[in-house]
Structures are given as C-alpha cells and as structure tokens.
Design an enzyme around this catalytic site. Structure first.
Site, PDB file in Angstrom:
ATOM      1  N   SER A   1     125.570  61.257  91.864  1.00  0.00           N
ATOM      2  CA  SER A   1     125.230  62.619  92.282  1.00  0.00           C
ATOM      3  C   SER A   1     126.102  63.060  93.440  1.00  0.00           C
ATOM      4  O   SER A   1     126.551  62.248  94.227  1.00  0.00           O
ATOM      5  CB  SER A   1     123.772  62.702  92.705  1.00  0.00           C
ATOM      6  OG  SER A   1     123.509  64.004  93.159  1.00  0.00           O
TER       7      SER A   1
ATOM      8  N   HIS B   1     116.122  62.830  89.898  1.00  0.00           N
ATOM      9  CA  HIS B   1     116.834  63.469  91.010  1.00  0.00           C
ATOM     10  C   HIS B   1     117.192  64.904  90.612  1.00  0.00           C
ATOM     11  O   HIS B   1     116.975  65.846  91.367  1.00  0.00           O
ATOM     12  CB  HIS B   1     118.110  62.674  91.343  1.00  0.00           C
ATOM     13  CG  HIS B   1     119.086  63.427  92.208  1.00  0.00           C
ATOM     14  ND1 HIS B   1     119.916  64.413  91.709  1.00  0.00           N
ATOM     15  CD2 HIS B   1     119.339  63.361  93.538  1.00  0.00           C
ATOM     16  CE1 HIS B   1     120.634  64.910  92.694  1.00  0.00           C
ATOM     17  NE2 HIS B   1     120.315  64.291  93.810  1.00  0.00           N
ATOM     18  N   ASN B   2     117.734  65.052  89.418  1.00  0.00           N
ATOM     19  CA  ASN B   2     118.139  66.384  88.992  1.00  0.00           C
ATOM     20  C   ASN B   2     116.933  67.296  88.763  1.00  0.00           C
ATOM     21  O   ASN B   2     117.001  68.497  89.046  1.00  0.00           O
ATOM     22  CB  ASN B   2     118.976  66.297  87.706  1.00  0.00           C
ATOM     23  CG  ASN B   2     120.377  65.793  87.991  1.00  0.00           C
ATOM     24  OD1 ASN B   2     120.625  65.153  88.998  1.00  0.00           O
ATOM     25  ND2 ASN B   2     121.312  66.068  87.088  1.00  0.00           N
TER      26      ASN B   2
ATOM     27  N   GLU C   1     115.957  68.467  92.010  1.00  0.00           N
ATOM     28  CA  GLU C   1     116.985  69.450  92.423  1.00  0.00           C
ATOM     29  C   GLU C   1     116.688  70.824  91.806  1.00  0.00           C
ATOM     30  O   GLU C   1     116.800  71.852  92.483  1.00  0.00           O
ATOM     31  CB  GLU C   1     118.349  68.913  91.968  1.00  0.00           C
ATOM     32  CG  GLU C   1     119.525  69.785  92.261  1.00  0.00           C
ATOM     33  CD  GLU C   1     120.808  69.186  91.638  1.00  0.00           C
ATOM     34  OE1 GLU C   1     121.096  67.994  91.865  1.00  0.00           O
ATOM     35  OE2 GLU C   1     121.495  69.907  90.895  1.00  0.00           O
TER      36      GLU C   1
ATOM     37  N   LYS D   1     118.409  59.133  88.197  1.00  0.00           N
ATOM     38  CA  LYS D   1     119.322  60.286  88.327  1.00  0.00           C
ATOM     39  C   LYS D   1     118.719  61.513  87.645  1.00  0.00           C
ATOM     40  O   LYS D   1     118.833  62.647  88.137  1.00  0.00           O
ATOM     41  CB  LYS D   1     120.690  59.944  87.709  1.00  0.00           C
ATOM     42  CG  LYS D   1     121.655  61.136  87.630  1.00  0.00           C
ATOM     43  CD  LYS D   1     122.137  61.558  89.012  1.00  0.00           C
ATOM     44  CE  LYS D   1     122.716  62.937  89.174  1.00  0.00           C
ATOM     45  NZ  LYS D   1     123.600  63.539  88.279  1.00  0.00           N
TER      46      LYS D   1
HETATM   47  P1  NAP Z   1     134.515  67.639  82.700  1.00  0.00           P
HETATM   48  O1  NAP Z   1     135.260  68.085  83.884  1.00  0.00           O
HETATM   49  O2  NAP Z   1     134.175  68.625  81.646  1.00  0.00           O
HETATM   50  O3  NAP Z   1     135.349  66.438  82.040  1.00  0.00           O
HETATM   51  C1  NAP Z   1     134.914  65.879  80.856  1.00  0.00           C
HETATM   52  C2  NAP Z   1     135.706  64.615  80.607  1.00  0.00           C
HETATM   53  O4  NAP Z   1     135.171  64.001  79.416  1.00  0.00           O
HETATM   54  C3  NAP Z   1     137.188  64.834  80.374  1.00  0.00           C
HETATM   55  O5  NAP Z   1     137.901  63.771  80.923  1.00  0.00           O
HETATM   56  C4  NAP Z   1     137.260  64.820  78.856  1.00  0.00           C
HETATM   57  O6  NAP Z   1     138.521  64.455  78.362  1.00  0.00           O
HETATM   58  C5  NAP Z   1     136.267  63.742  78.537  1.00  0.00           C
HETATM   59  N1  NAP Z   1     135.807  63.817  77.164  1.00  0.00           N
HETATM   60  C6  NAP Z   1     135.097  64.799  76.568  1.00  0.00           C
HETATM   61  N2  NAP Z   1     134.860  64.489  75.283  1.00  0.00           N
HETATM   62  C7  NAP Z   1     135.446  63.281  75.061  1.00  0.00           C
HETATM   63  C8  NAP Z   1     135.546  62.435  73.930  1.00  0.00           C
HETATM   64  N3  NAP Z   1     134.982  62.762  72.763  1.00  0.00           N
HETATM   65  N4  NAP Z   1     136.210  61.268  74.080  1.00  0.00           N
HETATM   66  C9  NAP Z   1     136.771  60.924  75.259  1.00  0.00           C
HETATM   67  N5  NAP Z   1     136.716  61.682  76.359  1.00  0.00           N
HETATM   68  C10 NAP Z   1     136.042  62.854  76.265  1.00  0.00           C
HETATM   69  O7  NAP Z   1     133.123  66.927  83.079  1.00  0.00           O
HETATM   70  P2  NAP Z   1     132.624  66.361  84.482  1.00  0.00           P
HETATM   71  O8  NAP Z   1     131.992  67.454  85.272  1.00  0.00           O
HETATM   72  O9  NAP Z   1     133.700  65.543  85.107  1.00  0.00           O
HETATM   73  O10 NAP Z   1     131.411  65.424  84.017  1.00  0.00           O
HETATM   74  C11 NAP Z   1     131.603  64.109  83.526  1.00  0.00           C
HETATM   75  C12 NAP Z   1     130.238  63.431  83.483  1.00  0.00           C
HETATM   76  O11 NAP Z   1     129.674  63.414  84.799  1.00  0.00           O
HETATM   77  C13 NAP Z   1     129.211  64.163  82.625  1.00  0.00           C
HETATM   78  O12 NAP Z   1     128.337  63.245  82.032  1.00  0.00           O
HETATM   79  C14 NAP Z   1     128.446  64.991  83.639  1.00  0.00           C
HETATM   80  O13 NAP Z   1     127.160  65.350  83.214  1.00  0.00           O
HETATM   81  C15 NAP Z   1     128.405  64.027  84.814  1.00  0.00           C
HETATM   82  N6  NAP Z   1     128.194  64.616  86.134  1.00  0.00           N
HETATM   83  C16 NAP Z   1     128.777  65.792  86.478  1.00  0.00           C
HETATM   84  C17 NAP Z   1     128.565  66.313  87.744  1.00  0.00           C
HETATM   85  C18 NAP Z   1     129.223  67.589  88.181  1.00  0.00           C
HETATM   86  O14 NAP Z   1     128.837  68.106  89.242  1.00  0.00           O
HETATM   87  N7  NAP Z   1     130.197  68.105  87.445  1.00  0.00           N
HETATM   88  C19 NAP Z   1     127.769  65.626  88.658  1.00  0.00           C
HETATM   89  C20 NAP Z   1     127.220  64.413  88.289  1.00  0.00           C
HETATM   90  C21 NAP Z   1     127.437  63.914  87.020  1.00  0.00           C
HETATM   91  P3  NAP Z   1     139.613  65.587  77.925  1.00  0.00           P
HETATM   92  O15 NAP Z   1     140.365  65.924  79.170  1.00  0.00           O
HETATM   93  O16 NAP Z   1     140.427  64.916  76.897  1.00  0.00           O
HETATM   94  O17 NAP Z   1     138.828  66.753  77.371  1.00  0.00           O
END
Ligand code: NAP
Length: 475
Positions: free
Chosen positions: A130, A187-188, A191, A184
């Site tokens: 988080s 937590h959300n 939130e 987690k």
């Molecule tokens: P993001 O910016 O949309 O990035 C998504 C990532 O997943 C990219 O590297 C993408 O690769 C990859 N991906 C998507 N589909 C795929 C597939 N079929 N095979 C392999 N790679 C794939 O997302 P993010 O915000 O970093 O979130 C990543 C994770 O962290 C999610 O589970 C999200 O819920 C969690 N999270 C996010 C936050 C936040 O604040 N954003 C906070 C905590 C947790 P490409 O570049 O090839 O598309």
C-alpha cells in the site's frame, strides 16, 4: 555479470517505482515487463540507479539473472495475468525459489495459488503493498502472507524497501497463505470508508454551510494538527487548495463527481458478509461510489425532486466545525472497529492468528490510511479490552463517549437538510445498535416464527418455543 538479488516482473506505475526503491536500498534487481519498450524506457529513466538494474527481455533471462534461491516479485494487473506469469515462472524457476505476488489479488485467488504451488518446490508469497506510486518509490506498507520460512528469505530486502515509522519498518509477516492479501483488502475497505466520510464532511461544508473549497481546505488543514491528523486529511487540504491551471477555478470544482473503484472495497464487503461481521461504514462507502457513478440518473432525480437549499446549516460556525471534527472522528472509530473485527473473524476462520496490533503498526507509515490514530489502535489492542471490538477498549470508550454526540448531531442536521452522509449515518447506526443491550430482533424472531414456524428463544427459560399466533404453533 553480477547476479541480481531479486527479480521483478511488471514495470507499470507500482512496479517501476518499487524496482527503483529496491535498487536504491542497495539491492541488484532484474526486471522484466511484457512490453519490452517499457523496460527500455524504465532503464533509461533510472538515472544513477541504472547500475543496479538488470533489464531482461524474457522471463528465461530474468530467471538466469538472479542469484539462487531466486525471489521474483510480480507487480502486474491482478487476475489472469498473474496466473499466466506463475505458469511461465514454474517452467524457469526451481526448488527453493519464490514467487511473490505483490498486486492487489483477491485473497481467495491467493489461497488457490498456494494450493496449486504446494508440491511445486517453489514457495509462494501473497503480499499486499500500500502507498500508491509514492509509497512504492520511497517506502510502502507491506503486508506479507505465506510460509514463515519463505518470508525469512526475503525479509531483509522487504524491510529495506518498506516505510519506516519512527525507525520501525512498516512490513510484517502476518500469517500463512492469504493473510497478507486479506489484510490489504480490508486496509482498502477501511480506506474507502475513511475517504467517503471525509467527502461527506466536505459535502456538509460545501452544500450545508456554503463554504468555498479553499475555506474547506483551511478547515481540514486545521484538523490535520489534531486528533484527525492523517495522510488523507493532509491531501484533502491540498486537493481543496489546488487551482485548475486551465480555468483558474478551484480544481475540485472542475472534477466530475463520479468515482471509480477496482474491487478491493467490494471484496471487503463480500468477505465481511461471508464472515457474518457487520462492516456497514465500508458497505456504505462502496455503495456511495456506485451511486456516484449514476450521474445521469442523479441529474434526472434532482429535476424531479428539486435541488437542496444551500446553506441550511449556516449559523454558529465554530460550534458546527467542532461537531464536524468530532463526528468525523467518531465515524472513523466505528469504521476501523468494523475493519479490525472483520480481520479478527477471518483470522479465526482461516487459522491465520493475525497479529492485530502489528497490523495497526505497519499501517502507521507508507500506506494511504497512515495516521497517528493507528498507533492508538495498536496500543489499545496491546493494552487489552479490544478482543471483541475496538469500541470496547477503554481508550476508545473514552474517545467515543466524547465524540458520538457530535456524530449524532451532524447526521441529524445533515439528514434534515437533505445532505447525504451515508457512511457517517451507517457508522452511527452501527454504534447505536452495538451499544443497545435490548434491541428489536425479539420482534423479528416473532415474525419469523409466525410465518415460518422458525421458533424463538425466551428471555426467561432455555429451549426453543413457538408463539400463540393462532395457528396451532404455540409450544
Ligand atoms: P499499471 O501501471 O496499469 O501496470 C500494469 C502492469 O501489469 C504493466 O507492467 C503491464 O505490462 C502488466 N500486465 C498487464 N497485463 C499483463 C499480462 N497479461 N501479462 C503480463 N503483464 C501484464 O498497474 P499498477 O498501478 O502498477 O498496478 C499493479 C498492481 O499493483 C495491481 O495489482 C494493482 O492493483 C496493485 N496496486 C496498485 C496501486 C496503485 O496505487 N496504483 C497500489 C497498490 C497496489 P504492460 O506494460 O506490458 O502492459
């Protein structure tokens, strides 16, 4: 080339920042992203940290680049992509290596993945992270679930990248299999409730009092120095103070009142219901986001039912602000009490033995709900008295006794004025129901017995009884 300490798959918002954080803490990190251009861009933007980053174009190359036993973090879109990557990693990793799913997985998927990987020789960790982009880059709160020996292997690197609260790392092993992802999720959920209640107070000040965004920002700024001190209150002030560069208007006035959601709030509610634990403030917050998405319908309904009179709560502003601060605090206490009760129930159900004080402690920094208040929660759990419900911990009894009359006052006044305060009202109803020794479900029992012969318990005797409802059902 020197081998990397750890691998990371997924260079999106979270993954790229986490990789930089890992590198900055002195670790060598091998990275892979499905879209290779992203890997190239990432390495180019890594500046002085480039030396500690090993870019890989294939998963095979990633596996080759890491020193055994190889830990690989998955920070990708939750759901099927994680299963696909795990399937691929199973082909290239070997005994003793670990896969760490750091995305927002549904803990039920995590439980399934544990069971699927049980005999693979690989260890699996379900890890909640988080803190958003900023947290990932400079120190998130990290909630780890899995085998304790698997955690021991990655503890050093996870401690190094985690947020620190007064020197204490905001990372902990919370229990086996799905424990980390469950925590987690809750937590959300908390939130969601926290944000919704803040938005409701903003609504009272905007529509009930008629304040401008900057004035409301000032109110939140003042509150941030007191009992409500928290990251969410801090950013609320900043948001309300910001100006739209396009129009010069307050930024918040130019933003559509339609909030999205990705699922963790809904999962919290589903799991709370499944466990039979009321989490009404969280439910109200999730429902409020759904209602917010019905923009067109709400516009039509306003035409039919008419617009509210703005300013209905104007009057003694100092007194109102005092009530609002306490109302928000009381609502927050109820929402956190609900979230922690859900975790306590899940801990029993899944045999996790979740350390509730530790959870409160690792949320004190790095994560979105970080606040001093979490320190008070940790102390309350440690001091005893919160086993059934945080509302029963002596410190919380004192705080709630002071704050709940204001929650009542604000919910009543807002309701009279037609201002929606669903999370605050749900928190109040929860509190009022919880502290009422004789409720009204004696009547529900009688009704159930009347139409379905379900029977009821008496207050003056053991056993099951039927009522004299005139249909031959009496005991
Ligand atoms: P993001 O910016 O949309 O990035 C998504 C990532 O997943 C990219 O590297 C993408 O690769 C990859 N991906 C998507 N589909 C795929 C597939 N079929 N095979 C392999 N790679 C794939 O997302 P993010 O915000 O970093 O979130 C990543 C994770 O962290 C999610 O589970 C999200 O819920 C969690 N999270 C996010 C936050 C936040 O604040 N954003 C906070 C905590 C947790 P490409 O570049 O090839 O598309």
């Amino acid at each position: 080339m020197e081998k990397a300490d750890i691998g990371l798959i997924g260079l999106g918002v979270m993954g790229s920042n986490l990789a930089l954080n890992i590198a900055e803490q002195g670790n060598r990190v091998a990275v892979f992203n499905r879209t290779t251009e992203r890997t190239t861009e990432f390495v180019q933007s890594a500046g002085a940290l480039t030396d500690r980053i090993v870019p890989c174009e294939t998963i095979e190359a990633l596996a080759e680049a890491i020193r055994p036993p190889r830990p690989v973090i998955l920070m990708i879109k939750a759901g099927d992509p994680v299963d696909q990557q795990i399937a691929h990693l199973r082909e290239v990793l070997g005994k003793g290596d670990s896969i760490i799913d750091a995305g927002n997985a549904n803990f039920r998927d995590t439980l399934r993945r544990f069971s699927e990987l049980k005999d693979s020789g690989l260890t699996f960790i379900g890890m909640g992270v988080s803190g958003g982009e900023e947290g990932a880059r400079h120190g998130p709160s990290i909630m780890v679930g899995g085998a304790e020996n698997a955690w021991k292997r990655v503890e050093k690197v996870l401690v190094s990248i985690s947020a620190k609260f007064e020197g204490e790392p905001c990372v902990a092993w919370l229990g086996p299999d799905g424990a980390g992802h469950f925590v987690k999720t809750i937590h959300n959920g908390i939130e969601y409730a926290d944000m919704q209640m803040i938005a409701e107070i903003y609504g009272v000040l905007r529509d009930g009092v008629g304040l401008e965004p900057k004035e409301i920002g000032g109110v939140f700024g003042a509150w941030n120095t007191g009992r409500l001190n928290s990251y969410l209150i801090e950013i609320t002030e900043k948001v309300l103070m910001a100006q739209d560069p396009e129009t010069g208007n307050p930024m918040v006035d130019m933003i559509l009142d339609r909030a999205g959601q990705k699922g963790t709030g809904k999962w919290s509610v589903i799991e709370a219901q499944t466990l039979g634990i009321p989490a009404t403030a969280i439910e109200a917050a999730v429902a409020a986001r759904v209602v917010s998405s019905m923009k067109g319908e709400r516009e039509k309904a306003q035409e039919v039912y008419g617009k509210l009179d703005s300013g209905a709560l104007a009057g003694d502003r100092a007194a109102l602000l005092n009530h609002l601060e306490l109302a928000l605090f009381a609502g927050k206490i109820a929402a956190y009490a609900q979230g922690f009760t859900v975790m306590a129930a899940a801990s029993k159900e899944f045999g996790w033995n979740l350390p509730l004080p530790t959870i409160a402690k690792i949320w004190r920094a790095g994560c979105i709900i970080r606040s001093q208040f979490l320190g008070t929660i940790a102390e309350a759990f440690q001091a005893g008295g919160a086993e059934d419900n945080l509302l029963m911990a002596p410190a919380f009894v004192t705080m709630m006794k002071e704050a709940h009359p204001s929650l009542r006052h604000i919910v009543a006044r807002a309701s009279e004025a037609g201002l929606p305060v669903p999370a605050l009202a749900s928190a109040l109803a929860y509190f009022d129901s919880y502290r009422q020794a004789r409720g009204t479900s004696n009547l529900i029992q009688a009704q159930r017995d009347f139409f379905g012969a379900h029977g009821f318990e008496r207050i003056d005797a053991e056993g099951a009884y039927h009522g004299p409802w005139g249909s031959g059902l009496s005991a």
